[in-house]
Motif scaffolding. Structure first.
Motif, PDB file in Angstrom:
ATOM      1  N   ALA A  18       0.841  -1.192   0.000  1.00 36.89           N
ATOM      2  CA  ALA A  18       0.000   0.000   0.000  1.00 36.89           C
ATOM      3  C   ALA A  18       0.881   1.249   0.000  1.00 36.89           C
ATOM      4  O   ALA A  18       1.941   1.278   0.641  1.00 36.89           O
ATOM      5  CB  ALA A  18      -0.911   0.009   1.227  1.00 36.89           C
ATOM      6  N   ASN A  19       0.438   2.254  -0.725  1.00 40.72           N
ATOM      7  CA  ASN A  19       1.133   3.537  -0.737  1.00 40.72           C
ATOM      8  C   ASN A  19       0.141   4.627  -1.100  1.00 40.72           C
ATOM      9  O   ASN A  19      -0.569   4.516  -2.104  1.00 40.72           O
ATOM     10  CB  ASN A  19       2.296   3.517  -1.736  1.00 40.72           C
ATOM     11  N   GLY A  20       0.072   5.641  -0.281  1.00 41.32           N
ATOM     12  CA  GLY A  20      -0.853   6.733  -0.549  1.00 41.32           C
ATOM     13  C   GLY A  20      -2.287   6.255  -0.555  1.00 41.32           C
ATOM     14  O   GLY A  20      -2.771   5.646   0.404  1.00 41.32           O
ATOM     15  N   THR A  21      -3.000   6.473  -1.651  1.00 43.53           N
ATOM     16  CA  THR A  21      -4.400   6.073  -1.784  1.00 43.53           C
ATOM     17  C   THR A  21      -4.541   4.724  -2.481  1.00 43.53           C
ATOM     18  O   THR A  21      -5.648   4.216  -2.623  1.00 43.53           O
ATOM     19  CB  THR A  21      -5.166   7.157  -2.577  1.00 43.53           C
ATOM     20  N   ASN A  22      -3.431   4.136  -2.899  1.00 44.10           N
ATOM     21  CA  ASN A  22      -3.471   2.890  -3.664  1.00 44.10           C
ATOM     22  C   ASN A  22      -3.034   1.702  -2.816  1.00 44.10           C
ATOM     23  O   ASN A  22      -2.063   1.784  -2.057  1.00 44.10           O
ATOM     24  CB  ASN A  22      -2.561   2.992  -4.888  1.00 44.10           C
ATOM     25  N   VAL A  23      -3.770   0.593  -2.954  1.00 44.51           N
ATOM     26  CA  VAL A  23      -3.394  -0.654  -2.298  1.00 44.51           C
ATOM     27  C   VAL A  23      -3.401  -1.762  -3.339  1.00 44.51           C
ATOM     28  O   VAL A  23      -4.148  -1.713  -4.314  1.00 44.51           O
ATOM     29  CB  VAL A  23      -4.335  -1.014  -1.124  1.00 44.51           C
ATOM     30  N   ILE A  24      -2.554  -2.764  -3.142  1.00 41.89           N
ATOM     31  CA  ILE A  24      -2.424  -3.870  -4.089  1.00 41.89           C
ATOM     32  C   ILE A  24      -2.636  -5.178  -3.337  1.00 41.89           C
ATOM     33  O   ILE A  24      -2.009  -5.406  -2.300  1.00 41.89           O
ATOM     34  CB  ILE A  24      -1.037  -3.871  -4.757  1.00 41.89           C
ATOM     35  N   ASP A  25      -3.529  -6.023  -3.846  1.00 46.81           N
ATOM     36  CA  ASP A  25      -3.792  -7.280  -3.155  1.00 46.81           C
ATOM     37  C   ASP A  25      -2.796  -8.357  -3.569  1.00 46.81           C
ATOM     38  O   ASP A  25      -1.918  -8.140  -4.423  1.00 46.81           O
ATOM     39  CB  ASP A  25      -5.251  -7.721  -3.350  1.00 46.81           C
ATOM     40  N   LYS A  26      -2.918  -9.531  -2.948  1.00 48.84           N
ATOM     41  CA  LYS A  26      -1.926 -10.595  -3.165  1.00 48.84           C
ATOM     42  C   LYS A  26      -1.974 -11.149  -4.579  1.00 48.84           C
ATOM     43  O   LYS A  26      -1.034 -11.837  -5.005  1.00 48.84           O
ATOM     44  CB  LYS A  26      -2.133 -11.717  -2.156  1.00 48.84           C
ATOM     45  N   ASP A  33      -8.214   3.165  -2.440  1.00 51.71           N
ATOM     46  CA  ASP A  33      -8.658   2.865  -1.079  1.00 51.71           C
ATOM     47  C   ASP A  33      -9.364   4.069  -0.474  1.00 51.71           C
ATOM     48  O   ASP A  33      -8.720   5.009   0.003  1.00 51.71           O
ATOM     49  CB  ASP A  33      -7.471   2.449  -0.215  1.00 51.71           C
ATOM     50  N   PHE A  34     -10.697   4.039  -0.499  1.00 51.78           N
ATOM     51  CA  PHE A  34     -11.497   5.096   0.122  1.00 51.78           C
ATOM     52  C   PHE A  34     -12.109   4.587   1.428  1.00 51.78           C
ATOM     53  O   PHE A  34     -13.173   5.030   1.855  1.00 51.78           O
ATOM     54  CB  PHE A  34     -12.566   5.591  -0.851  1.00 51.78           C
ATOM     55  N   VAL A  35     -11.396   3.646   2.049  1.00 47.91           N
ATOM     56  CA  VAL A  35     -11.686   3.192   3.411  1.00 47.91           C
ATOM     57  C   VAL A  35     -10.649   3.751   4.368  1.00 47.91           C
ATOM     58  O   VAL A  35     -10.965   4.193   5.473  1.00 47.91           O
ATOM     59  CB  VAL A  35     -11.701   1.647   3.492  1.00 47.91           C
ATOM     60  N   ALA A  36      -9.382   3.717   3.924  1.00 49.21           N
ATOM     61  CA  ALA A  36      -8.254   4.255   4.700  1.00 49.21           C
ATOM     62  C   ALA A  36      -8.184   3.652   6.098  1.00 49.21           C
ATOM     63  O   ALA A  36      -7.953   4.354   7.084  1.00 49.21           O
ATOM     64  CB  ALA A  36      -8.320   5.780   4.767  1.00 49.21           C
ATOM     65  N   GLY A  37      -8.393   2.329   6.164  1.00 43.91           N
ATOM     66  CA  GLY A  37      -8.323   1.664   7.467  1.00 43.91           C
ATOM     67  C   GLY A  37      -9.454   2.042   8.395  1.00 43.91           C
ATOM     68  O   GLY A  37      -9.333   1.943   9.618  1.00 43.91           O
ATOM     69  N   ILE A  38     -10.577   2.479   7.840  1.00 44.32           N
ATOM     70  CA  ILE A  38     -11.746   3.042   8.545  1.00 44.32           C
ATOM     71  C   ILE A  38     -11.355   4.375   9.189  1.00 44.32           C
ATOM     72  O   ILE A  38     -11.300   4.529  10.405  1.00 44.32           O
ATOM     73  CB  ILE A  38     -12.365   2.079   9.575  1.00 44.32           C
ATOM     74  N   ALA A  39     -11.030   5.342   8.326  1.00 42.77           N
ATOM     75  CA  ALA A  39     -10.684   6.713   8.739  1.00 42.77           C
ATOM     76  C   ALA A  39      -9.431   6.758   9.601  1.00 42.77           C
ATOM     77  O   ALA A  39      -9.296   7.611  10.468  1.00 42.77           O
ATOM     78  CB  ALA A  39     -11.856   7.381   9.466  1.00 42.77           C
ATOM     79  N   VAL A  40      -8.506   5.846   9.351  1.00 43.66           N
ATOM     80  CA  VAL A  40      -7.273   5.762  10.138  1.00 43.66           C
ATOM     81  C   VAL A  40      -6.083   6.365   9.401  1.00 43.66           C
ATOM     82  O   VAL A  40      -5.383   7.229   9.928  1.00 43.66           O
ATOM     83  CB  VAL A  40      -6.990   4.293  10.527  1.00 43.66           C
ATOM     84  N   CYS A  41      -5.851   5.922   8.174  1.00 46.09           N
ATOM     85  CA  CYS A  41      -4.673   6.372   7.422  1.00 46.09           C
ATOM     86  C   CYS A  41      -4.970   7.719   6.765  1.00 46.09           C
ATOM     87  O   CYS A  41      -5.071   7.832   5.534  1.00 46.09           O
ATOM     88  CB  CYS A  41      -4.265   5.325   6.400  1.00 46.09           C
ATOM     89  N   ASN A  42      -5.097   8.747   7.576  1.00 45.82           N
ATOM     90  CA  ASN A  42      -5.491  10.064   7.070  1.00 45.82           C
ATOM     91  C   ASN A  42      -4.436  10.683   6.166  1.00 45.82           C
ATOM     92  O   ASN A  42      -4.744  11.542   5.336  1.00 45.82           O
ATOM     93  CB  ASN A  42      -5.818  11.002   8.228  1.00 45.82           C
ATOM     94  N   LEU A  43      -3.183  10.269   6.320  1.00 48.32           N
ATOM     95  CA  LEU A  43      -2.116  10.742   5.438  1.00 48.32           C
ATOM     96  C   LEU A  43      -1.821   9.737   4.329  1.00 48.32           C
ATOM     97  O   LEU A  43      -0.810   9.843   3.647  1.00 48.32           O
ATOM     98  CB  LEU A  43      -0.841  11.009   6.245  1.00 48.32           C
ATOM     99  N   GLY A  44      -2.690   8.758   4.162  1.00 47.56           N
ATOM    100  CA  GLY A  44      -2.460   7.712   3.184  1.00 47.56           C
ATOM    101  C   GLY A  44      -1.538   6.644   3.751  1.00 47.56           C
ATOM    102  O   GLY A  44      -0.943   6.792   4.822  1.00 47.56           O
ATOM    103  N   HIS A  45      -1.423   5.561   3.024  1.00 47.11           N
ATOM    104  CA  HIS A  45      -0.612   4.432   3.482  1.00 47.11           C
ATOM    105  C   HIS A  45       0.878   4.735   3.385  1.00 47.11           C
ATOM    106  O   HIS A  45       1.342   5.344   2.420  1.00 47.11           O
ATOM    107  CB  HIS A  45      -0.936   3.192   2.650  1.00 47.11           C
TER     108      HIS A  45
END
Length: 388
Positions: A18-26, A33-45
């Protein structure tokens, strides 16, 4: 066979990078990613400033306990009080723990036990915060709750006036009910709650676990309402993914939280404080917060335009980058289809699609998300009422 308790309904997606707003699955699939860890990763991943701060602290000390002085705690506490109406901070590990601390503090300081909360609210899953939560589904199967919580309708000033009295220790509320459906507090209601608390010598507790740390375009969402709460609770975005929570309160309340009255073994540990310090340094910048408000208004307007074309659309609700699209049909299948099309979002109850992108999201990423939503809603949204 899993060795985990089945306490979560997990999606069939495992994120590997994961980086910024983008996440990559296996499987190599990339998502917005417009979940952001449920409003957690406010600065992105994997934000570079937070990563650097934590790595630097990793090489110094990880944990020594709260028996020792901790200058990092003082730095983070100063940032929290300098950007709020609070004056003292207690550090813990989560939003539920922050709310549990607030409940204990209110009861101990006032020597009263009645606490008013609101229907559709969500405050946590400990026994205390579960009792505070105004959703019955959270409490089912756990036996009798603490009896001193009273749940009344949200945004209802008259019922609050009829319920509050001199036996009330506190009124506890979210100025935007996130889990409960992205319901925005009415300004008159929020201000009336503050005034009634003063009148009856009760404390006003604002749960900012989801709405705080810049999510609405201000350091804390209560600041949109011109009030001065006695206690503010935060977590989620505070460490940008590192587990940390905090209760912020007026200095006078410190008389009730002396040595031995409350504690947390891991609360405020050096790694969590390093993450929080770096996170707040960026998010509490005025220019950064102004951009959050601007992007939130832009995103809401785009969603309004496309959702208005859908049968059963009700409203776009929220503030800043906490946004809900409400419909009169269940949205579970739409959320799943959005995920299949590369956009990760959440629900907020059965009828609301909730958008919680990182606060660093770009307008180009917002536009890309809007196009995915438009495509999916045009194919499925207008037909949903028939299938319910």
């Amino acid at each position: 066979m899993s060795h985990l308790f089945p306490t979560y309904t997990r999606w069939d997606v495992e994120i590997e990078h994961a980086n910024g707003t983008n996440v990559i699955d296996k499987n190599g699939k990339t998502y917005l990613d417009f979940v952001a860890g449920i409003a957690v990763c406010n600065l992105g991943h994997c934000h570079e400033a937070v990563l650097a701060a934590v790595l630097k602290q990793f090489e110094k000390v990880w944990h020594v306990s709260n028996l020792f002085e901790n200058s990092l705690q003082e730095e983070v506490a100063a940032k929290l009080v300098n950007h709020s109406c609070g004056e003292a901070v207690f550090f813990c590990n989560s939003g539920a723990e922050a709310n549990e601390a607030a409940i204990k503090l209110a009861r101990k300081y006032t020597n009263k036990s009645k606490i008013i909360t609101f229907q559709q609210s969500f405050h946590g899953r400990t026994l205390g915060t579960m009792a505070a939560t105004g959703q019955e589904k959270v409490k089912q199967g756990f036996g009798p709750m603490l009896e001193t919580f009273v749940h009344i309708p949200y945004n209802d000033v008259e019922t609050l006036k009829q319920t509050i009295d001199h036996e009330t220790a506190a009124v506890m509320l979210e100025v935007i009910q996130g889990e409960g459906g992205v319901h925005l507090g009415n300004r008159a209601f929020i201000q009336a709650a503050a005034a009634l608390c003063k009148q009856y010598e009760a404390l006003l507790i604002i749960d900012e676990v989801q709405t705080g740390i810049g999510r609405t375009g201000k350091p804390f969402a209560y600041q949109h309402f011109d009030i001065s709460p006695d206690i503010i609770t935060v977590a989620k975005g505070l460490g940008n993914g590192f587990p940390v929570g905090a209760m912020i309160g007026k200095k006078v309340l410190a008389t009730a939280f002396q040595a031995g009255s409350h504690g947390s073994t891991f609360g405020g540990n050096p790694l969590a404080m390093a993450a929080a310090n770096a996170t707040l340094e960026i998010i509490f910048d005025k220019a950064f917060l102004a951009e959050v408000e601007e992007k939130g208004a832009y995103f809401s307007a785009q969603l309004q335009d496309i959702c208005a074309e859908i049968n059963g659309f009700q409203a776009i609700r929220g503030k800043g980058l906490l946004i809900g699209a409400a419909f009169d049909f269940e949205t579970t299948s739409i959320i799943q289809t959005l995920r299949e099309n590369g956009l990760l979002i959440l629900n907020a109850g059965p009828h609301v699609i909730r958008f919680l992108p990182p606060l660093t999201v770009s307008k180009a990423e917002i536009d890309a998300a809007v196009q995915i939503v438009k495509k999916v809603l045009e194919k499925t949204g207008s037909c949903m009422k028939m299938h319910i």
